[in-house]
Design an enzyme around this catalytic site. Structure first.
Site, PDB file in Angstrom:
ATOM      1  N   GLY B  28       0.472  -0.768   0.073  1.00 14.54           N
ATOM      2  CA  GLY B  28       0.260  -0.018  -0.264  1.00 14.54           C
ATOM      3  C   GLY B  28       0.521   1.616   0.037  1.00 14.54           C
ATOM      4  N   CYS B 237     -28.743  -7.256 -16.597  1.00 18.87           N
ATOM      5  CA  CYS B 237     -27.953  -6.992 -18.100  1.00 18.87           C
ATOM      6  C   CYS B 237     -28.552  -7.713 -18.711  1.00 18.87           C
ATOM      7  CB  CYS B 237     -26.100  -7.908 -18.016  1.00 18.87           C
ATOM      8  SG  CYS B 237     -26.212  -7.868 -20.106  1.00 18.87           S
ATOM      9  N   CYS B 240     -27.281 -10.401 -21.285  1.00 20.93           N
ATOM     10  CA  CYS B 240     -26.403 -11.896 -20.943  1.00 20.93           C
ATOM     11  C   CYS B 240     -27.660 -12.087 -19.476  1.00 20.93           C
ATOM     12  CB  CYS B 240     -25.353 -11.601 -20.850  1.00 20.93           C
ATOM     13  SG  CYS B 240     -24.663 -11.099 -19.179  1.00 20.93           S
ATOM     14  N   CYS B 262     -23.607  -5.322 -18.974  1.00 20.93           N
ATOM     15  CA  CYS B 262     -22.640  -5.560 -18.339  1.00 20.93           C
ATOM     16  C   CYS B 262     -21.198  -5.019 -18.745  1.00 20.93           C
ATOM     17  CB  CYS B 262     -21.892  -6.874 -18.344  1.00 20.93           C
ATOM     18  SG  CYS B 262     -22.576  -8.356 -17.870  1.00 20.93           S
ATOM     19  N   CYS B 268     -19.624 -10.840 -20.110  1.00 21.52           N
ATOM     20  CA  CYS B 268     -20.881 -11.011 -20.802  1.00 21.52           C
ATOM     21  C   CYS B 268     -20.697 -11.972 -22.030  1.00 21.52           C
ATOM     22  CB  CYS B 268     -21.499  -9.463 -20.883  1.00 21.52           C
ATOM     23  SG  CYS B 268     -23.307  -9.778 -21.517  1.00 21.52           S
TER      24      CYS B 268
END
Lengths: 196, 277
Positions: B28, B237, B240, B262, B268
């Site tokens: 980090g 979506c 899909c 998506c 997708c």
């Protein structure tokens, strides 16, 4: 006659780096270095692979055993600056861990720049991942799912207490690369050795 | 004209590699690096491209996504760039890739231990909008003094009744460093925690790189009475039918007709291929 370095510097150092990166990201898990170049004593071939991959004229390297032939080899192939004293080292090569200096001699960075700290390449007798209950130390920390077991052979008795004392200074610290034959295992400063 | 493999010279790659190893060792923390001029302008992913160039080998299979999509300008150009300067194989399938460079999404498909995710980061410093001085933010990180960010999130709650930050939502890595996850939607933040894959972040203009190692604790900042929450949609979506993926709202004609699809085009596409099979 001087020994050769990596046969294919660009690709050999890339493959070595990917192993180093995974070893640092998954501490205490031994990995096999893909290529080990020839190296003059007292530098082990695995340590030479790390030095050739990471060091150049921008880094200073301290050799615990400053052999004339080894220094010439490193200067020629990597162009490194050789540090006179361990506290000046970006990378320190420990070729005799039994008599290595105390860990708190090396640079640990400062709180504003903790990355300005030493990386130690320590040539040990053996690195193993023993099965649970078969010896070795337990480690935990970032990169380790639950715990990992690692046995490092050839360190002196004060090594682990010295390293544990440094943990109080996190995020300052030093990062360790253990090598034995073609094996490599890393312990970044954040990896804790569990007692018992 | 000839280039070195993967465009960058070996000195630059070594500098990047040393910085990446320190970044992994200090999860980090933003490691400064000597960012090079790339044949793309800043803002087009030069940080991610330099990290990818330092990693890339001839055996890698590279996937590049931009907001989840493989077929957008930024993704196509970066993929073509590396196919040309490194000759590596490229793919659009998350599962087939060894290296995935991403702008602002994490793929829906779970990553594996032997994959590396490289993020393009415009602003690596999570405190920058609150404290413009680099010297000061560096001290705040040194002291782990992140009160400013908590105040900012609190002010969101006081003003809007909830934390209004929806992307680039700040995280605390391994309980120590406040870190920008890059402008990924906060929907993706939970995927940062205990990820099997190593995640690397590069910011070219700001000359910083950082890392989140695998299996590392990554917490999204929150309050006990205002816990962290991700986006949810009432829609699914329309291509899909996925109900659990991150959805983009797109305009499909000149009359303002909209549909939800998506954002992850590969996810997708795979679902539609499976459905029709």
């Amino acid at each position: 006659m001087m020994l050769a370095a990596f046969a294919q510097p660009v690709f050999d150092s890339q493959r070595t780096f990917r192993e180093l990166l995974q070893a640092m990201a998954r501490p205490a898990l031994p990995r096999t270095l893909p290529i080990v170049p020839p190296a003059p004593a007292p530098i082990a071939p695995a340590a030479m692979a790390i030095l050739l991959t990471l060091c150049d004229s921008a880094t200073s390297v301290w050799l615990q055993q400053p052999d004339e032939e080894a220094m010439r080899h490193l200067r020629f192939h990597a162009g490194v600056k050789l540090a006179q004293r361990p506290e000046e080292a970006d990378f320190a090569l420990i070729s005799d861990p039994g008599s290595m200096p105390a860990l708190d001699v090396f640079a640990r960075g400062d709180l504003r720049y903790p990355e300005r700290s030493a990386s130690l390449i320590i040539q040990v007798a053996a690195i193993q991942s023993p099965a649970a209950g078969k010896g070795g130390s337990q480690f935990a920390g970032p990169g380790i799912r639950d715990t990992a077991t690692l046995h490092v052979e050839g360190l002196h008795a004060d090594f682990w207490p010295q390293r544990a004392a440094l943990a109080e200074q996190l995020p300052l610290g030093i990062d360790l690369y253990f090598v034995a034959a073609q094996q490599l295992a890393c312990l970044p400063r954040t990896t804790r050795r569990l007692e018992g | 004209m000839n280039y070195n493999f993967a465009f960058l010279d070996e000195d630059t790659k070594r500098m990047l590699r040393r910085a990446l190893l320190k970044a992994v060792a200090i999860p980090g923390y933003q490691v400064p690096f000597g960012s090079r001029e790339m044949p793309l302008p800043y803002g087009w992913g030069t940080g991610g491209i330099q990290v990818t160039a330092a990693l890339l080998g001839p055996d890698d299979v590279l996937k590049v996504i931009d907001q989840g999509a493989d077929d957008t300008t930024n993704a196509v150009n970066i993929r073509r760039f590396f196919a040309r300067v490194a000759g590596v194989a490229t793919t659009e399938h998350t599962a087939d890739a060894t290296l995935i460079q991403t702008r602002h999404r994490i793929p829906e498909t779970s990553l594996r231990e032997n994959q590396i995710l490289v993020f393009q980061v415009p602003e690596p410093e999570p405190l920058r909008t609150l404290e413009p001085r680099e010297a000061e933010t560096r001290s705040l990180h040194a002291l782990a003094d992140y009160g400013l960010m908590h105040v900012k999130l609190y002010e969101d709650i006081a003003q809007y009744g909830h934390i209004a930050t929806s992307y680039d939502y700040p995280v605390l890595v391994d309980g120590r460093y406040l870190t920008s996850p890059s402008p990924i939607p906060k929907f993706d933040n939970p995927k940062l925690d205990q990820s099997p894959a190593l995640m690397l972040f590069g910011a070219g203009r700001e000359k910083r790189l950082y890392a989140i190692p695998p299996y590392t604790r990554v917490e999204s900042l929150a309050f006990e009475d205002h816990p962290f929450e991700i986006q949810r949609w009432e829609q699914q979506c329309e291509l899909c039918g996925a109900g659990e993926s991150y959805l983009d709202e797109v305009i499909v004609d000149d009359h303002g007709k909209r549909m939800f699809v998506c954002s992850d085009t590969d996810f997708c596409g795979q679902r539609r291929a499976e459905a029709s099979a």
